[in-house]
Each structure stands twice: as structure tokens, then as C-alpha cells.
Design an enzyme around this catalytic site. Structure first.
Site, mmCIF file in Angstrom:
data_model
loop_
_atom_site.group_PDB
_atom_site.id
_atom_site.type_symbol
_atom_site.label_atom_id
_atom_site.label_comp_id
_atom_site.label_asym_id
_atom_site.label_seq_id
_atom_site.Cartn_x
_atom_site.Cartn_y
_atom_site.Cartn_z
ATOM 1 N N TYR A 141 0.809 -1.217 0.000
ATOM 2 C CA TYR A 141 0.000 0.000 0.000
ATOM 3 C C TYR A 141 0.844 1.269 0.000
ATOM 4 C CZ TYR A 141 -4.607 -2.095 0.746
ATOM 5 O OH TYR A 141 -5.784 -2.777 0.597
ATOM 6 N N LYS A 189 3.319 -15.648 2.213
ATOM 7 C CA LYS A 189 3.580 -16.348 0.940
ATOM 8 C C LYS A 189 5.088 -16.599 0.926
ATOM 9 C CE LYS A 189 2.255 -17.897 -3.094
ATOM 10 N NZ LYS A 189 1.318 -19.046 -3.272
ATOM 11 N N ASP A 221 -2.719 -18.623 0.179
ATOM 12 C CA ASP A 221 -3.674 -19.340 -0.685
ATOM 13 C C ASP A 221 -4.376 -20.454 0.090
ATOM 14 O OD1 ASP A 221 -1.162 -20.543 -0.587
ATOM 15 O OD2 ASP A 221 -1.044 -20.998 -2.737
ATOM 16 N N ASP A 245 -6.496 -7.205 3.876
ATOM 17 C CA ASP A 245 -7.609 -6.560 3.172
ATOM 18 C C ASP A 245 -8.460 -7.621 2.484
ATOM 19 O OD1 ASP A 245 -9.168 -4.484 1.961
ATOM 20 O OD2 ASP A 245 -8.076 -4.862 0.096
ATOM 21 N N ASP A 249 -12.506 -9.348 3.749
ATOM 22 C CA ASP A 249 -13.753 -9.403 2.974
ATOM 23 C C ASP A 249 -14.210 -10.850 2.816
ATOM 24 O OD1 ASP A 249 -13.685 -6.598 2.606
ATOM 25 O OD2 ASP A 249 -14.466 -6.789 0.561
HETATM 26 C C1 IPM Z 1 -10.561 -1.407 3.521
HETATM 27 C C2 IPM Z 1 -10.599 -0.763 2.156
HETATM 28 C C3 IPM Z 1 -9.413 0.166 1.978
HETATM 29 C C4 IPM Z 1 -8.160 -0.698 2.040
HETATM 30 C C5 IPM Z 1 -9.407 1.015 0.689
HETATM 31 C C6 IPM Z 1 -10.681 1.774 0.502
HETATM 32 C C7 IPM Z 1 -8.238 1.959 0.663
HETATM 33 O O1 IPM Z 1 -10.686 -1.720 1.157
HETATM 34 O O2 IPM Z 1 -10.496 -0.680 4.519
HETATM 35 O O3 IPM Z 1 -10.641 -2.632 3.599
HETATM 36 O O4 IPM Z 1 -7.788 -1.339 1.040
HETATM 37 O O5 IPM Z 1 -7.531 -0.710 3.104
HETATM 38 MN MN MN Z 2 -11.066 -3.736 1.917
#
Ligand code: IPM
Ligand code: MN
Ligand code: NAD
Length: 366
Positions: A141, A189, A221, A245, A249
Site C-alpha cells: 500500500y 507467501k 492461498d 484486506d 472481505d
Molecule cells: C478497507 C478498504 C481500503 C483498504 C481502501 C478503501 C483503501 O478496502 O479498509 O478494507 O484497502 O484498506
Molecule cells: Mn477492503
């Protein structure tokens, strides 16, 4: 105690979910006899539109002068053509850097009444309760150099980690594991990347300070596969910035909706709280957004910044009670189930919080 909270509702559903988190924080402050002061500031696309920049100086100053920042979400498809540095998301990355929190805690819990709303067989996911500890200030990042070459046909980013960055976030993961089920899975990884070799070495060294915590190293993975096949096999998952990140999700699928997941970012000058989800432009302005991720982020604020554990636990209970009683926003509702708006879900959780208090009160009176 007087607590200064900077509110950054941001874009899309950000303002809708933040309002419900504020509703709960105001209720808690009133009942606990605490003074919480709120100030609202612009960030992201709305700030680009009004101030010509995603993170105006006045917003940053207000955040640095607060005890905690509660953020909704940033991002708007109208900026999709822009380079990363000129998008609303860059404002969030700059804010994180300025606040300095490097440990991003992202819990994902499968609440029993929602097990059938997940893509899993309910018996496989019931009881899943994991915490992703995501390194938030390093890795791909922020690594330099980054950019495009002169031809525009080659682009590059830098994945870089130093020992210090790994050590400090690893300690947070081991400390949290001690408060939970005593297990850390460190995700890397290391079969391909040098940064992951260093990550693995440093995490193994830190593990020696925590002999009561069991450490395993898992390739990212394999971790993704295991999250989908045996999510209950994880307790704390320690991840770098990008892996954390992505896997957070994915972990949302265990909970039943991305709208449920909260986060807390600790270790810096000012603590930052934000739901894991984004601005959800597909449902913004409709009253469909699930505010639970934002409300649970407020509970983390009560726990970690305000040190109000009893109140934080009460909010967590209220969320679970509301879900158990059948409260469902659109993302959670099954066929034939009544759908609540964002505000109705906030109100339902506020009512459930009053019930949690009443129950505690009568328990103590007995
Ligand atoms: C998160 C989001 C952010 C990230 C983006 C919007 C910069 O996806 O907080 O998970 O990747 O950290
Ligand atoms: Mn995110
Ligand atoms: P998203 O998280 O906004 O949405 C993904 C899906 O989940 C959508 O279908 C959305 O409707 C649903 N969803 C998300 N939150 C929900 C909620 N609270 N209740 C019900 N449903 C919900 O991800 P995206 O669509 O890939 O990204 C949209 C924008 O948000 C992008 O600009 C992205 O960069 C940004 N983003 C911001 C943050 C943040 O501010 N922390 C996090 C992730 C993405």
C-alpha cells in the site's frame, strides 16, 4: 470522562451507517453519565467536491485533536477514471498514515441465527469466531517506488517490510490471542516472497515471548481455502496489509454479510474506527445499508479508547439479541422475512440495548 470523537461519514452509505453508530454512542454516553462530544468533518469524494482534496487540512487537524475517529466509508464510482493518488481512497490511506495506527483489528463472527444466511453449511460455520489482525501502514500500500514508467505500459509497486513493522503488529496479534483462544495463524507467501520470509522469521521470534500461544504459519492461498472449508479452525489471523484486506472481505462470508464487520485501528496517536465495508454505491441513499458494522465499530471504540468494557459488551449483546429476535436489513433477510431499513435496525439495536441493561439490573437486584 470527556471523549472527543471526530466523525467522518464520507461517501455513499457512509453517512447512513455512521448516523446509527452515533445514535448508539449518544445513548451509551447518556446512560453512563459520560460527556462525548462529536464533530463532523469531510473526507473522500465529498471533500474532493467541496474542497478540491480528499483529506482537507481542517479534517486532519480535527482528527489529530480528537480521542477517536469514527469513519463511515470513502469512494465514488465517478472518480473511477482517476489514478490512485487522486481518488477518495487516497484520503483514507493518508489519514491512516497521519493517525499512525498500525494494527487493524477485524473480528468476524458467525452469529448462530445467521448461519443459514452464509454460503456455508450451517453446521460448518456455526461457532466461527476469528480476528484478523491486519498490518495497516506498510507493505504494497505504501511501498516506494511506485508508478508507471515513461511508456505508460509498465507499472510497478514495491512490497517492503522492515523487522520493526512486523514485530509491533505481531505482538498485538499474540496479545489478542491471549485474550481469546490462544492461537495465532500467521499468513504469508513465504514460498515465493522475501518479505514473507522475513515476516515468518520475525513472527517466530516474537512467538517465543508468548509460549502460552500456539503459532502456525499458513500460506495465504491455503488460508483462503481454509476460510471457506473450515472457518472454525482459525482464532487470530495475523496478516500483512494486502492479505488482510482480501481475507477480511472473505471472512465476511462467515458472518453472512460484509455489512456486519467492524474494525479498530490501534497503536498510533489517535485510534480509528471504521466498518470493513466500502461506500456501497449500488445501495447508497436507499436506506438499505446494514449499520451493524458501524455500530460494532462504535462498540470497539467504547472498549479500546473509552475503556468502557461493560458498555462495549452491552452493545455487542444488543446486536446479537436484535439478530436473534429476527431483525434483518436487506442483505440479511431470507425469503419472507421482514426487512428493516438502516434506521430501523439502529433503533432496534438501541431498544435491545435498553433490554440488556434492564436484564443486568434485575440480575443484580436478585
Ligand atoms: C478497507 C478498504 C481500503 C483498504 C481502501 C478503501 C483503501 O478496502 O479498509 O478494507 O484497502 O484498506
Ligand atoms: Mn477492503
Ligand atoms: P463495498 O464494500 O462498498 O460493497 C461490496 C458489496 O457489499 C456491495 O454489493 C454492497 O452493496 C455490499 N455492502 C457493503 N456494505 C454494506 C452494508 N453496510 N450493508 C449492506 N450491504 C453492503 O465494495 P465495492 O463496491 O467494491 O467498493 C465501493 C467503493 O468503496 C470503492 O470506491 C472502494 O474503493 C470503496 N471502499 C472503501 C472502503 C472504506 O472506506 N473503508 C472499504 C472498501 C471499499
Amino acid at each position: 470522562m470527556s471523549l472527543k470523537i471526530a466523525l467522518l461519514p464520507g461517501d455513499g452509505i457512509g453517512p447512513e451507517v455512521t448516523a446509527e453508530a452515533v445514535r448508539i454512542l449518544k445513548n451509551v454516553a447518556e446512560h453512563a453519565g459520560q460527556a462525548f462530544t462529536f464533530s463532523t468533518h469531510k473526507i473522500g469524494g465529498v471533500a474532493i467536491d467541496s474542497d478540491g482534496m480528499g483529506l482537507p487540512e481542517s479534517t486532519l487537524e480535527a482528527c489529530l485533536g480528537a480521542n477517536a475517529v469514527l469513519l463511515g466509508a470513502v469512494g465514488d464510482p465517478k472518480f473511477d477514471g482517476r489514478l490512485p493518488a487522486e481518488r477518495p481512497e487516497a484520503a483514507l490511506l493518508a489519514l491512516r498514515q497521519a493517525l499512525g495506527g498500525y494494527a487493524n483489528l477485524r473480528p468476524a463472527i458467525c452469529y448462530a441465527p445467521l448461519a443459514k444466511r452464509t454460503p456455508f453449511q450451517p453446521e460448518k460455520v456455526r461457532g466461527a469466531d476469528l480476528l484478523i489482525v491486519r498490518e495497516l501502514l506498510g507493505g504494497l500500500y505504501y511501498g516506494e517506488p511506485r508508478g508507471f514508467d515513461a511508456s505508460g505500459n509498465t507499472a510497478f509497486n514495491t512490497l517492503i517490510y522492515s523487522r520493526h513493522e512486523i514485530e509491533r503488529v505481531a505482538r498485538v496479534a499474540f496479545e489478542r490471542a491471549r485474550e481469546r483462544r490462544g492461537r495465532v495463524a500467521s499468513i504469508d507467501k513465504a514460498n515465493v516472497l522475501e518479505t514473507s520470509r522475513l515476516w515468518r522469521t520475525v513472527v517466530s521470534e516474537i512467538a517465543k515471548e508468548y509460549p502460552d500461544v500456539a503459532l502456525e504459519h499458513v500460506y495465504v492461498d491455503t488460508a483462503a481455502m481454509r476460510l471457506a472449508t473450515s472457518p472454525t479452525s482459525f482464532d487470530v489471523m495475523l496478516c500483512d496489509n494486502l492479505f488482510g484486506d482480501i481475507l477480511s472481505d472473505q471472512a465476511a462470508s462467515i458472518a453472512g454479510s460484509l455489512g456486519l464487520l467492524p474494525s479498530a485501528t490501534l497503536g498510533g496517536r489517535v485510534d480509528l474506527y471504521e466498518p470493513v465495508h466500502g461506500s456501497a454505491p449500488d445501495i447508497a441513499g436507499k436506506g438499505w445499508a446494514n449499520p451493524i458494522g458501524a455500530i460494532a465499530s462504535a462498540a470497539m471504540l467504547l472498549r479500546f479508547t473509552a475503556k468502557m468494557e461493560k458498555e462495549a459488551a452491552a452493545v455487542d449483546h444488543a446486536i446479537e439479541d436484535a439478530l436473534t429476535a429476527g431483525a434483518r436489513t436487506r442483505d440479511l433477510a431470507g425469503p419472507g422475512e421482514r426487512v428493516l431499513s438502516t434506521q430501523e435496525m439502529g433503533q432496534t439495536i438501541e431498544d435491545a440495548l435498553a433490554d440488556v441493561r434492564d436484564r443486568r439490573h434485575s440480575y443484580h437486584a436478585v
